[in-house]
Write a protein that holds these residues in place. Structure first.
Motif, PDB file in Angstrom:
ATOM      1  N   GLY A 210       0.766  -1.237   0.000  1.00 46.95           N
ATOM      2  CA  GLY A 210       0.000   0.000   0.000  1.00 46.95           C
ATOM      3  C   GLY A 210       0.796   1.286   0.000  1.00 46.95           C
ATOM      4  O   GLY A 210       0.209   2.378   0.024  1.00 46.95           O
ATOM      5  N   VAL A 211       2.124   1.208  -0.018  1.00 46.35           N
ATOM      6  CA  VAL A 211       2.950   2.416  -0.108  1.00 46.35           C
ATOM      7  C   VAL A 211       2.891   2.927  -1.546  1.00 46.35           C
ATOM      8  O   VAL A 211       3.087   2.152  -2.486  1.00 46.35           O
ATOM      9  N   PRO A 212       2.620   4.209  -1.761  1.00 39.35           N
ATOM     10  CA  PRO A 212       2.565   4.739  -3.130  1.00 39.35           C
ATOM     11  C   PRO A 212       3.888   4.511  -3.867  1.00 39.35           C
ATOM     12  O   PRO A 212       4.965   4.589  -3.272  1.00 39.35           O
ATOM     13  N   GLU A 213       3.777   4.243  -5.160  1.00 38.64           N
ATOM     14  CA  GLU A 213       4.966   3.940  -5.957  1.00 38.64           C
ATOM     15  C   GLU A 213       5.985   5.070  -5.925  1.00 38.64           C
ATOM     16  O   GLU A 213       7.187   4.834  -5.810  1.00 38.64           O
ATOM     17  N   ASN A 214       5.512   6.314  -5.994  1.00 36.77           N
ATOM     18  CA  ASN A 214       6.450   7.439  -6.006  1.00 36.77           C
ATOM     19  C   ASN A 214       7.192   7.562  -4.681  1.00 36.77           C
ATOM     20  O   ASN A 214       8.354   7.960  -4.639  1.00 36.77           O
ATOM     21  N   GLU A 215       6.522   7.183  -3.580  1.00 39.07           N
ATOM     22  CA  GLU A 215       7.182   7.228  -2.267  1.00 39.07           C
ATOM     23  C   GLU A 215       8.255   6.142  -2.167  1.00 39.07           C
ATOM     24  O   GLU A 215       9.337   6.370  -1.624  1.00 39.07           O
ATOM     25  N   ALA A 216       7.947   4.952  -2.689  1.00 38.94           N
ATOM     26  CA  ALA A 216       8.921   3.859  -2.660  1.00 38.94           C
ATOM     27  C   ALA A 216      10.138   4.205  -3.510  1.00 38.94           C
ATOM     28  O   ALA A 216      11.281   3.951  -3.109  1.00 38.94           O
ATOM     29  N   LEU A 217       9.907   4.784  -4.688  1.00 44.55           N
ATOM     30  CA  LEU A 217      11.016   5.168  -5.558  1.00 44.55           C
ATOM     31  C   LEU A 217      11.840   6.288  -4.925  1.00 44.55           C
ATOM     32  O   LEU A 217      13.077   6.288  -5.011  1.00 44.55           O
ATOM     33  N   TYR A 218      11.169   7.213  -4.263  1.00 46.33           N
ATOM     34  CA  TYR A 218      11.857   8.296  -3.557  1.00 46.33           C
ATOM     35  C   TYR A 218      12.768   7.737  -2.460  1.00 46.33           C
ATOM     36  O   TYR A 218      13.896   8.210  -2.274  1.00 46.33           O
TER      37      TYR A 218
END
Length: 275
Positions: A210-218
Motif C-alpha cells: 500500500g505504499v505509493p509507488e512514487n514514495e517507494a522510488l523516492y
C-alpha cells in the motif's frame, strides 16, 4: 573503530550492486558488537576505500538484540542480557558525549524486537541525542508514546531468512505502517543475508502493501541521500551533483525491469552483457 578498515573493494557484492542499479552504499559495522564503528557512505565501484568514499565519519553504529548477545556468549561463555546491552550503550554514549566524539555525528541503532526499539528510544531520550533506527522489525508493535519519538528508520529488509526469534514477526506490512504514520523511512539491505540487489524487491513489497509507488522510488533515491546527508551531491540528476545514473529497460519498479547501464560520476561502470 572505522568501517573503512574492514571494507574489501573487490567483494562481489559491489558488482551485484552495480548490476542492480545501486550506486551508493551506507556501510555499518556488523551486528555482533553492541558498540560498533564509525560508518561510511561509499560508491559501488573502486579499487581502494579512498576511491570509493563519498563521506565518512558521519555516524556511529550500535547493535541490540539476539546477535550481540550470542556473539558475546560465544567469545566469553558468559551471558549478556538485554539489560547489559542497554547499560553498555548508555555508558558509551555518555562517554562519547563527554569527549565530543558524538559532535556532528549520527547514531544508528540496529534493533528488531519492540522492547529493544523502545529501549533504544528511551536511552536516546535519557542521553539527549537523536537516533536513526535500523531494521526496526517490530516497529508496528511499539507503544504510541515511543512511536511519536521516531524520526527516521532504515527499515527492513523484509526479504530475508527467519533465522532468529526476534525476526518471527518480520513482514513487509511494516512499510505500510510507516507510510500511514508519515515516518521518514528508506529501505535497508543486510549483507550477506539480503544484499543491495534486493533493494528494488523491498520497494516492490512496500508497494504491494500500500505504499505509493512514487514514495517507494523516492526512498530508493533522493530520500536515501537525504537521510545520509549526501543529497547535496547525489540522489538526483542535477547540475553540480555526481553523475550517478542508472538506465533501465523499463520502469524500475516493474518486477521484470533490468539495468542496462550504470554510471558513477559520469563514468560507465556497468553495462548489461559485459559481465
Amino acid at each position: 573503530f572505522h568501517v573503512r578498515d574492514g571494507i574489501y573493494p573487490f567483494d562481489t557484492s559491489f558488482k551485484d550492486a552495480l548490476e542492480a542499479g545501486v550506486t551508493a552504499n551506507h556501510i555499518m559495522s556488523g551486528p555482533e558488537s553492541v558498540v560498533g564503528a564509525v560508518t561510511a557512505v561509499i560508491h559501488s565501484t573502486g579499487s581502494t576505500f579512498e576511491e570509493m568514499c563519498i563521506t565518512e565519519g558521519g555516524g556511529i553504529s550500535f547493535s541490540m538484540g539476539d546477535v550481540p548477545k550470542q556473539a558475546y556468549f560465544d567469545v566469553t561463555a558468559k551471558p549478556l542480557t538485554r539489560m547489559g546491552i542497554a547499560a553498555e550503550m548508555r555508558r558509551m554514549m555518555h562517554m562519547l558525549i563527554q569527549s565530543s566524539d558524538l559532535k556532528d555525528k549520527r547514531i544508528f541503532i540496529r534493533c528488531h524486537r519492540a522492547d529493544d526499539i523502545e529501549t533504544a528510544l528511551r536511552i536516546a531520550q535519557e542521553v539527549g541525542v537523536s537516533i536513526t533506527l535500523v531494521h526496526a522489525t517490530e516497529y508496528p508493535l511499539i507503544d504510541e508514546r515511543w512511536s511519536s519519538q521516531v524520526q527516521e528508520i532504515i527499515a527492513g529488509p523484509a526479504f530475508q531468512p527467519i533465522e532468529r526469534n526476534e525476526l518471527m514477526k518480520l513482514h513487509p506490512s511494516m512499510y505500510r505502517v510507516l507510510h500511514e504514520q508519515q515516518k521518514k523511512f528508506v529501505f535497508a539491505s543486510d549483507h550477506p543475508k539480503s544484499g543491495a540487489s534486493n533493494l528494488k524487491l523491498e520497494a516492490s513489497l512496500a508497494i504491494r502493501e500500500g505504499v505509493p509507488e512514487n514514495e517507494a522510488l523516492y526512498a530508493l533515491t533522493k530520500g536515501a541521500a537525504e537521510l545520509l546527508s549526501i543529497d547535496h551531491i547525489t540522489g538526483m540528476i542535477e547540475t553540480g551533483k555526481f553523475g550517478d545514473l542508472v538506465i533501465w529497460d523499463q520502469h524500475p519498479m516493474n518486477i521484470t525491469a533490468t539495468v542496462l547501464k550504470t554510471f558513477i560520476k559520469g563514468t560507465e561502470v556497468y553495462s548489461k552483457g559485459d559481465c
